[in-house]
Design a protein around this motif. Structure first.
Motif, PDB file in Angstrom:
ATOM      1  N   UNK A 188       5.124  66.920 -12.390  1.00  0.00           N
ATOM      2  CA  UNK A 188       4.131  65.953 -11.938  1.00  0.00           C
ATOM      3  C   UNK A 188       4.752  64.574 -11.874  1.00  0.00           C
ATOM      4  N   UNK A 189       3.910  63.573 -11.982  1.00  0.00           N
ATOM      5  CA  UNK A 189       4.387  62.196 -11.821  1.00  0.00           C
ATOM      6  C   UNK A 189       5.187  61.739 -13.035  1.00  0.00           C
ATOM      7  N   UNK A 190       6.053  60.780 -12.807  1.00  0.00           N
ATOM      8  CA  UNK A 190       6.829  60.211 -13.909  1.00  0.00           C
ATOM      9  C   UNK A 190       5.887  59.535 -14.912  1.00  0.00           C
ATOM     10  N   UNK A 191       4.828  58.906 -14.413  1.00  0.00           N
ATOM     11  CA  UNK A 191       3.874  58.228 -15.308  1.00  0.00           C
ATOM     12  C   UNK A 191       3.304  59.220 -16.338  1.00  0.00           C
ATOM     13  N   UNK A 192       2.808  60.361 -15.864  1.00  0.00           N
ATOM     14  CA  UNK A 192       2.212  61.329 -16.797  1.00  0.00           C
ATOM     15  C   UNK A 192       3.311  62.016 -17.617  1.00  0.00           C
ATOM     16  N   UNK A 193       4.464  62.236 -17.026  1.00  0.00           N
ATOM     17  CA  UNK A 193       5.575  62.844 -17.758  1.00  0.00           C
ATOM     18  C   UNK A 193       5.957  62.032 -18.995  1.00  0.00           C
ATOM     19  N   UNK A 194       6.020  60.704 -18.823  1.00  0.00           N
ATOM     20  CA  UNK A 194       6.346  59.827 -19.966  1.00  0.00           C
ATOM     21  C   UNK A 194       5.309  59.983 -21.076  1.00  0.00           C
ATOM     22  N   UNK A 195       4.052  60.037 -20.653  1.00  0.00           N
ATOM     23  CA  UNK A 195       2.952  60.153 -21.616  1.00  0.00           C
ATOM     24  C   UNK A 195       3.066  61.458 -22.407  1.00  0.00           C
TER      25      UNK A 195
ATOM     26  N   UNK B 205       3.600  62.416 -26.360  1.00  0.00           N
ATOM     27  CA  UNK B 205       2.620  63.239 -27.091  1.00  0.00           C
ATOM     28  C   UNK B 205       3.272  64.438 -27.759  1.00  0.00           C
ATOM     29  N   UNK B 206       4.417  64.873 -27.233  1.00  0.00           N
ATOM     30  CA  UNK B 206       5.096  66.039 -27.820  1.00  0.00           C
ATOM     31  C   UNK B 206       5.988  65.642 -28.995  1.00  0.00           C
ATOM     32  N   UNK B 207       6.122  64.358 -29.233  1.00  0.00           N
ATOM     33  CA  UNK B 207       7.074  63.915 -30.269  1.00  0.00           C
ATOM     34  C   UNK B 207       6.649  64.393 -31.654  1.00  0.00           C
TER      35      UNK B 207
ATOM     36  N   UNK C  68      10.851  70.134 -24.500  1.00  0.00           N
ATOM     37  CA  UNK C  68      10.147  69.569 -23.340  1.00  0.00           C
ATOM     38  C   UNK C  68      11.038  69.651 -22.113  1.00  0.00           C
ATOM     39  N   UNK C  69      10.481  70.140 -21.033  1.00  0.00           N
ATOM     40  CA  UNK C  69      11.223  70.023 -19.778  1.00  0.00           C
ATOM     41  C   UNK C  69      10.294  69.378 -18.741  1.00  0.00           C
ATOM     42  N   UNK C  70      10.858  68.436 -17.994  1.00  0.00           N
ATOM     43  CA  UNK C  70      10.052  67.598 -17.110  1.00  0.00           C
ATOM     44  C   UNK C  70      10.646  67.583 -15.708  1.00  0.00           C
ATOM     45  N   UNK C  71       9.822  67.936 -14.733  1.00  0.00           N
ATOM     46  CA  UNK C  71      10.211  67.812 -13.315  1.00  0.00           C
ATOM     47  C   UNK C  71       9.313  66.729 -12.735  1.00  0.00           C
ATOM     48  N   UNK C  72       9.873  65.542 -12.547  1.00  0.00           N
ATOM     49  CA  UNK C  72       9.029  64.381 -12.234  1.00  0.00           C
ATOM     50  C   UNK C  72       9.265  63.890 -10.804  1.00  0.00           C
ATOM     51  N   UNK C  73       8.906  62.661 -10.571  1.00  0.00           N
ATOM     52  CA  UNK C  73       8.916  62.126  -9.214  1.00  0.00           C
ATOM     53  C   UNK C  73      10.316  61.956  -8.635  1.00  0.00           C
ATOM     54  N   UNK C  74      10.350  61.748  -7.327  1.00  0.00           N
ATOM     55  CA  UNK C  74      11.611  61.504  -6.630  1.00  0.00           C
ATOM     56  C   UNK C  74      11.464  60.334  -5.675  1.00  0.00           C
TER      57      UNK C  74
ATOM     58  N   UNK D  87      13.566  61.020 -13.239  1.00  0.00           N
ATOM     59  CA  UNK D  87      13.036  62.175 -12.498  1.00  0.00           C
ATOM     60  C   UNK D  87      12.942  63.414 -13.378  1.00  0.00           C
ATOM     61  N   UNK D  88      13.353  63.312 -14.625  1.00  0.00           N
ATOM     62  CA  UNK D  88      13.072  64.448 -15.483  1.00  0.00           C
ATOM     63  C   UNK D  88      14.144  64.854 -16.460  1.00  0.00           C
TER      64      UNK D  88
END
Ligand code: NAP
Length: 517
Positions: A261-268, A272-274, A280-286, A486-487
């Motif tokens: 999803x978006x980088x904004x929500x990915x950061x959040x 929250x997972x800390x 955690x794996x993140x596929x974010x914006x480009x 981006x992730x």
């Protein structure tokens, strides 16, 4: 006993894990197989209502028609879903890897067999053309097939021992329950790319699809059930995004989170997972640059750039957002690009021959317009894009902006719309700096036949993926993913499995025969 019958036997032995269909509709979205249109969450092999009566409506972005709704699950229901995924994982991991692979292959066959219905679901809830939907079904299914095989290669290793009379090595073990949170732009493939890897590794999954596109996820659940994937192994939780995500991130029984999803929500979500220190794996914006070298034929390059920009109406993390063209062919390129983009057909994705469907909602249309206005105010040339031609309120006609500069939103942001921004460059160092001038680092395109230049650009670009002289770069065998904001991590390829596996080191002491080995 086959993996399917073994799995079914186990499913029916679980409390409450019957597969009774409780609701399916024959209207809203007309399908050859109406049972694929589900409007309930799918948890532990059951189709469930929300206990609090809350629900979310789903609309066709092309027409505004209400297609149906899905329930919002309450805290206690999500807690129960986590508990059942946790319990199911203890059994699922015990299946031999080839048995899990057999179930995945059965799921793969069913997904492909229902390609037309799945494509139609996507066209109705997401807006993409039926052809694009069919392509996404094939793409999404390919991950299931890939990981059914790749599970067999979750090898451990033997370590030459420095400890007397000991044997050392590693085994790979599933991390446990994985939460998968996915976006609306690829409602099917973003789920299978994660879920197939997780299931092959021996994890169970809790999928939280985007609120705009839950029906593709629920159809996948229906097919997973038909494939014999046991209760609790693949569940789909529908609910209010921040509540569901918070609970999944906080819960220590959930071992990993994979988010697209978006980088904004990915950061959040990363924050929250800390507290529970999740994988955690993140596929974010480009914000992909598309670089055109001076040796290119401008028409050929323009055709490729139009393809790379306008797929999924520009709502694509791989969209060519900043098109950087050598100054020697800049004006020629612009006129070819404008001519080719004018041929794109905009309309309802159900109509044959449509290239661009609607944007996902009106906010996306408004955002696209403010990005265009900002660029024009700052000096960009608006070469093409007449919004009075848009066939409906959710449609945005393709726009071409020339002479974009780094102070413009079209340069800095992921536009997620059919707005193409183009500018010129003169030397190689300059274009590498221009391309890298973004917080994102997902994908970059390079068009040139000069081998030295290809190498320089490929090594100089700070992106997780570089595609040279090809718009198509994705597929099950490749490690998809980005760097910078981006992730984290990779999906697909052999690397995709790693996200769902722990390494367990063992030291077996007291083995006299092991001495010196
Ligand atoms: P998004 O707004 O970040 O939403 C993605 C998911 O997160 C949805 O399931 C959404 O649920 C949920 N979500 C939204 N707000 C949340 C919150 N505050 N807390 C927890 N969860 C939340 O992204 P999108 O608009 O759906 O998708 C577009 C983005 O995805 C783009 O940035 C695109 O580049 C990126 N993307 C990346 C890749 C890749 O492979 N790198 C692939 C595809 C898309 P609700 O829908 O229910 O709100």
């Amino acid at each position: 006993m086959s993996a399917q019958s073994l799995a079914r036997q186990w499913a029916t032995s679980q409390d409450g894990a019957t597969s009774e269909p409780t609701q399916f509709a024959s209207q809203g979205i007309a399908l050859e197989d109406p049972r694929l249109f589900r409007q309930l969450a799918y948890v532990n092999g059951c189709w469930v209502h929300g206990e609090g009566g809350r629900e979310e409506a789903v609309f066709d972005p092309a027409t505004g028609e209400r297609l149906g709704q899905v329930p919002w699950l309450e805290e206690a229901q999500i807690d129960a879903a986590i508990a059942t995924a946790d319990a199911a994982q203890r059994e699922w991991r015990k299946l031999r890897v080839d048995q899990r692979g057999e179930l995945l292959d059965a799921w793969y066959d069913l997904i492909r067999a229902h390609k037309e219905d799945l494509a139609m679901l996507m066209t109705r809830e997401q807006g993409k053309s039926l052809d694009d939907g069919r392509g996404e079904v094939e793409y999404g299914a390919s991950f299931v097939h890939w990981f059914a095989e790749e599970g067999n290669r979750a090898f451990g290793e033997t370590i030459p021992s420095h400890i007397p009379n000991a044997a050392l090595g590693t085994v790979r073990e599933p991390i446990g329950v994985a939460a998968l949170i996915t976006p609306w732009n690829f409602p099917l493939a973003m789920i299978t790319r994660k879920a197939a890897a997780a299931l092959a590794a021996g994890c169970t999954v809790l999928v939280k699809p985007a609120g705009e596109t839950p029906f593709s996820a629920l159809a996948l659940a229906e097919l997973a059930e038909r494939a014999g994937i046991p209760a609790g192994v693949f569940s789909v939780i529908t609910g209010e995004a921040s509540e569901v995500s918070r609970q999944l991130c906080d819960d220590p029984r959930v071992a990993g989170l994979s988010f697209t999803g978006s980088t904004r929500v990915g950061r959040l979500l990363l924050k929250q997972c800390a507290d529970s220190v999740k994988r955690v794996s993140l596929e974010l914006g480009g914000n992909a640059p598309f670089i055109v070298g001076p040796d290119m034929d401008p028409e050929e390059a323009a055709r490729a750039a139009v393809d790379a920009k306008f797929q999924t109406s520009g709502q694509d993390c791989l969209a060519a957002d900043r098109i950087l063209v050598h100054d020697s062919l800049y004006e020629d390129f612009l006129s070819h690009f404008a001519r080719i983009m004018k041929q794109l057909k905009v309309g309802n994705g159900q109509v044959k021959g449509i290239d661009l469907g609607p944007l996902i909602h009106r906010d996306a249309v408004a955002k696209a317009q403010t990005i265009v206005d900002d660029a024009v105010e700052r000096g960009a040339r608006l070469i093409h894009g007449d919004q009075s031609m848009a066939p409906g309120p959710n449609f945005f006609m393709p726009v071409l902006l020339a002479d974009i500069t780094p102070d413009m939103r079209v340069w800095r942001e992921e536009t997620f719309s059919p707005v193409a921004g183009i500018t010129a460059w003169h030397d190689e160092e300059e274009v590498i700096a221009m391309a890298n001038d973004t917080e994102y680092g997902l994908a970059a395109y390079v068009y040139t036949h000069d081998v030295r230049r290809i190498w320089q650009l490929m090594r100089g670009l700070r992106f997780g993926m570089v595609s040279v002289n090809s718009v198509k770069m994705t597929g099950a065998p490749i490690p998809f993913g980005g760097v910078k904001q981006s992730g984290l991590g990779r999906e697909g390829g052999r690397q995709g499995l790693e996200e769902y596996l722990d390494i367990k080191y063992y030291c077996l002491g007291g083995l006299e025969s092991a001495s010196g080995s």
